[in-house]
Design an enzyme around this catalytic site. Structure first.
Site, PDB file in Angstrom:
ATOM      1  N   ASP A 262      22.325 -12.049 -31.411  1.00 28.31           N
ATOM      2  CA  ASP A 262      23.059 -10.931 -32.010  1.00 28.31           C
ATOM      3  C   ASP A 262      22.100  -9.815 -32.408  1.00 28.31           C
ATOM      4  OD1 ASP A 262      22.075 -12.676 -33.929  1.00 28.31           O
ATOM      5  OD2 ASP A 262      24.016 -13.053 -34.852  1.00 28.31           O
TER       6      ASP A 262
ATOM      7  N   HIS B 256      24.216 -17.834 -39.597  1.00 27.39           N
ATOM      8  CA  HIS B 256      23.606 -16.553 -39.210  1.00 27.39           C
ATOM      9  C   HIS B 256      24.500 -15.362 -39.577  1.00 27.39           C
ATOM     10  CE1 HIS B 256      26.006 -17.791 -35.733  1.00 27.39           C
ATOM     11  NE2 HIS B 256      25.997 -16.545 -35.315  1.00 27.39           N
TER      12      HIS B 256
END
Length: 109
Positions: free
Chosen positions: A47, A74
């Site tokens: 990401d 996360h």
């Protein structure tokens, strides 16, 4: 995400959309016959790699579906991706309804 891609496969193919995805999602999308440039998996920084592409002006929109009913280790990285999209004025969909609106907007003839 795979269900969304399958539902809209004609648009993805017709518009010649170049997809990038985190590693695990990318592998699942490839399994339905769509080319994907895979980044690292999300927990390993995929990401963040996508966010860097947004910051560099290399990504026009982000579809990042997340489960609103659970937390992820996360989560700070996901929030960073959302912030980068906001800072760089890049459309971001975190659910199927918004993703469909964005996809339909680019598929208008």
């Amino acid at each position: 995400m795979v269900q969304f891609i399958n539902k809209n496969i004609a648009i993805f193919q017709k518009e010649n959309i170049k997809l990038i995805a985190t590693g695990t999602t990318g592998s699942k999308v490839e399994a339905v016959g769509i080319k994907v440039k895979k980044m690292l998996s999300g927990p390993q920084g995929g990401d963040a790699q996508i966010a860097a592409r947004v910051a560099e002006g290399k990504t026009k929109m982000v579809l990042f579906f997340k489960d609103p009913n659970s937390t992820h280790p996360h989560e700070p990285d996901i929030n960073m991706l959302i912030r980068i999209c906001d800072v760089h004025n890049v459309p971001l969909a975190t659910n199927e309804a918004t993703a469909q609106l964005l996809l339909n907007a680019i598929a208008v003839d």
